[in-house]
Write a protein that holds these residues in place. Structure first.
Motif, PDB file in Angstrom:
ATOM      1  N   ILE A  72       1.138  -0.966   0.355  1.00  0.00           N
ATOM      2  CA  ILE A  72       0.121  -0.176   0.282  1.00  0.00           C
ATOM      3  C   ILE A  72       0.605   1.410  -0.015  1.00  0.00           C
ATOM      4  O   ILE A  72       1.540   0.899   0.528  1.00  0.00           O
ATOM      5  CB  ILE A  72      -0.823  -0.211   1.407  1.00  0.00           C
ATOM      6  CG1 ILE A  72      -1.607  -0.750   1.458  1.00  0.00           C
ATOM      7  CG2 ILE A  72      -1.849   1.456   1.100  1.00  0.00           C
ATOM      8  CD1 ILE A  72      -2.781  -1.581   0.940  1.00  0.00           C
ATOM      9  N   PHE A  95      -0.198  -1.989  -5.037  1.00  0.00           N
ATOM     10  CA  PHE A  95       0.797  -2.300  -5.598  1.00  0.00           C
ATOM     11  C   PHE A  95       0.986  -4.085  -5.406  1.00  0.00           C
ATOM     12  O   PHE A  95       1.156  -3.722  -4.213  1.00  0.00           O
ATOM     13  CB  PHE A  95       1.639  -1.341  -6.616  1.00  0.00           C
ATOM     14  CG  PHE A  95       2.581  -1.166  -4.763  1.00  0.00           C
ATOM     15  CD1 PHE A  95       2.446   0.169  -4.451  1.00  0.00           C
ATOM     16  CD2 PHE A  95       3.762  -1.916  -5.181  1.00  0.00           C
ATOM     17  CE1 PHE A  95       3.298   0.534  -3.107  1.00  0.00           C
ATOM     18  CE2 PHE A  95       5.001  -0.870  -3.698  1.00  0.00           C
ATOM     19  CZ  PHE A  95       4.346  -0.346  -2.994  1.00  0.00           C
ATOM     20  N   GLU A 121      12.136   1.604   2.447  1.00  0.00           N
ATOM     21  CA  GLU A 121      10.886   1.778   3.858  1.00  0.00           C
ATOM     22  C   GLU A 121      10.638   0.712   4.046  1.00  0.00           C
ATOM     23  O   GLU A 121      10.164   0.134   4.253  1.00  0.00           O
ATOM     24  CB  GLU A 121       9.666   1.586   2.195  1.00  0.00           C
ATOM     25  CG  GLU A 121       9.860   2.864   1.361  1.00  0.00           C
ATOM     26  CD  GLU A 121       8.675   2.949   0.084  1.00  0.00           C
ATOM     27  OE1 GLU A 121       7.828   2.867   0.542  1.00  0.00           O
ATOM     28  OE2 GLU A 121       8.894   3.299  -0.531  1.00  0.00           O
ATOM     29  N   GLU A 123       8.137  -0.514   6.974  1.00  0.00           N
ATOM     30  CA  GLU A 123       6.899  -1.190   6.465  1.00  0.00           C
ATOM     31  C   GLU A 123       5.870  -2.081   7.888  1.00  0.00           C
ATOM     32  O   GLU A 123       7.172  -3.194   8.576  1.00  0.00           O
ATOM     33  CB  GLU A 123       5.861  -1.485   5.895  1.00  0.00           C
ATOM     34  CG  GLU A 123       6.315  -0.251   4.742  1.00  0.00           C
ATOM     35  CD  GLU A 123       6.203  -0.546   3.282  1.00  0.00           C
ATOM     36  OE1 GLU A 123       4.526  -0.625   3.020  1.00  0.00           O
ATOM     37  OE2 GLU A 123       6.340   0.488   2.336  1.00  0.00           O
ATOM     38  N   ASP A 152       9.901  -2.074   2.293  1.00  0.00           N
ATOM     39  CA  ASP A 152      10.002  -1.814   0.594  1.00  0.00           C
ATOM     40  C   ASP A 152      10.532  -1.269  -0.359  1.00  0.00           C
ATOM     41  O   ASP A 152      10.402   0.282  -0.102  1.00  0.00           O
ATOM     42  CB  ASP A 152       8.112  -1.129   0.350  1.00  0.00           C
ATOM     43  CG  ASP A 152       7.513  -0.894  -0.583  1.00  0.00           C
ATOM     44  OD1 ASP A 152       8.460  -1.601  -1.787  1.00  0.00           O
ATOM     45  OD2 ASP A 152       6.997  -0.073  -0.446  1.00  0.00           O
ATOM     46  N   LYS A 169       9.389  -1.341  -7.173  1.00  0.00           N
ATOM     47  CA  LYS A 169       9.762  -1.506  -6.832  1.00  0.00           C
ATOM     48  C   LYS A 169      10.334  -3.596  -6.291  1.00  0.00           C
ATOM     49  O   LYS A 169       9.547  -4.106  -5.578  1.00  0.00           O
ATOM     50  CB  LYS A 169       8.188  -1.312  -6.206  1.00  0.00           C
ATOM     51  CG  LYS A 169       8.666  -0.284  -5.388  1.00  0.00           C
ATOM     52  CD  LYS A 169       6.687   0.831  -5.127  1.00  0.00           C
ATOM     53  CE  LYS A 169       6.574   2.091  -4.401  1.00  0.00           C
ATOM     54  NZ  LYS A 169       7.383   2.010  -2.852  1.00  0.00           N
ATOM     55  N   THR A 236       4.740   3.118   4.324  1.00  0.00           N
ATOM     56  CA  THR A 236       5.566   3.728   5.104  1.00  0.00           C
ATOM     57  C   THR A 236       5.434   4.812   5.986  1.00  0.00           C
ATOM     58  O   THR A 236       4.758   5.904   5.114  1.00  0.00           O
ATOM     59  CB  THR A 236       7.174   3.601   4.240  1.00  0.00           C
ATOM     60  OG1 THR A 236       7.744   4.024   5.727  1.00  0.00           O
ATOM     61  CG2 THR A 236       7.372   4.479   3.468  1.00  0.00           C
TER      62      THR A 236
HETATM   63 MG    MG Z   1       6.368   1.138   0.848  1.00  0.00          MG
END
Ligand code: MG
Length: 269
Positions: A72, A95, A121, A123, A152, A169, A236
């Motif tokens: 997300i 995604f 990131e 999370e 991430d 990503k 994040t």
């Molecule tokens: Mg992220």
């Protein structure tokens, strides 16, 4: 076999450094692992026996190999701002990260030469416990096995250039996961932090999620079926920044532990 309480319970996936090399799931207590006699996805999780394996005698693997990681974007207000937007998104931005990007604790993140800026990131991630679709917000908690930490990793320049985020990503090693799946944590108020080379970079709390966990599960499963072991990354907090070869990035989720990975150039052996 001894039945285990579902809470609090930290489950790791590990491979012995010597001897039997079949990966196994175990309950982590202190610096010892007690192998499970059941799958962590079974109705009642049980220990195999009384054997204890020292943590130092194993390598921790990703706690799951998901069929997909549903992630997300922009789910903390302060991160929305640092990404240059004023308003939070009207609904969750979803995604996918490919399962080929998943690595475990201590595995190196490899920086691809085609990106000039790769960022961490930190999370909180949810591990799904059973096959499910069209889950209502009121039933969402029942499909969660537990909580883990996720990085991430994002090629920020390619994210901006592509529009679609799959490449930015989705590089191999861009989804560190672990170290444990922790069952029975209250995911509504967990501190999420990151450190680069020991220096704190992010310090958020899941109570500040724009779209809470129940909403995310309803949103994702309105679109796709989730399988046991699938992962939802919840977004994040602010403070994202670059990674360089030689760095060590740590992502800590309160109650889960620290996910630590070294960083290297993809050209390194
Ligand atoms: Mg992220």
């Amino acid at each position: 076999m001894t039945e285990l309480p579902r809470t609090p319970l930290a489950i790791v996936h590990a491979r012995r450094l010597e001897g039997e090399d079949t990966p196994f799931y175990g309950a982590l207590e202190g610096d010892e692992i007690t192998p499970l006699g059941t799958s962590p996805f079974s109705e009642s999780i049980r220990l195999r026996g009384k054997e204890r394996v020292p943590l130092r005698a194993v390598r921790l693997l990703p706690p799951v190999v998901p069929s997909k990681v549903c992630a997300i974007g922009k789910n903390y207000r302060d991160h929305v701002k640092e990404m240059g937007s004023d308003a939070p998104p009207p609904e969750p931005i979803m995604f996918l990260k490919p399962s080929s990007a998943v690595i475990g604790p201590e595995a190196p993140i490899r920086l691809p030469s085609i990106s000039e800026r790769v960022e961490y990131e930190a999370e909180m991630a949810l591990v799904i416990g059973r096959r499910c679709r069209r889950v209502s917000e009121s039933e969402a908690a029942s499909v969660i096995l537990g909580v883990t930490a996720l990085n991430d990793v994002t090629a920020r320049d390619l994210q901006r250039r592509d529009g679609q985020w799959s490449r930015a990503k989705g590089f191999d090693t861009f989804c560190p996961l672990g170290p444990a799946i922790v069952l029975g944590l209250d995911f509504r108020g967990l501190r999420v932090t990151s450190r680069v080379n020991g220096e704190t970079k992010q310090d958020g709390n899941t109570r500040d999620l724009i779209f809470p966990v129940e909403r995310l599960i309803a949103h994702v499963t309105a679109c796709m079926t989730l399988y046991p072991g699938d992962v939802i990354a919840t977004g994040t907090p602010s403070g994202v920044g670059p990674l360089e070869p030689g760095d060590r990035i740590e992502v800590e989720v309160e109650g889960v532990g620290t996910l630590s990975n070294p960083v290297m150039a993809d050209t390194d052996a």
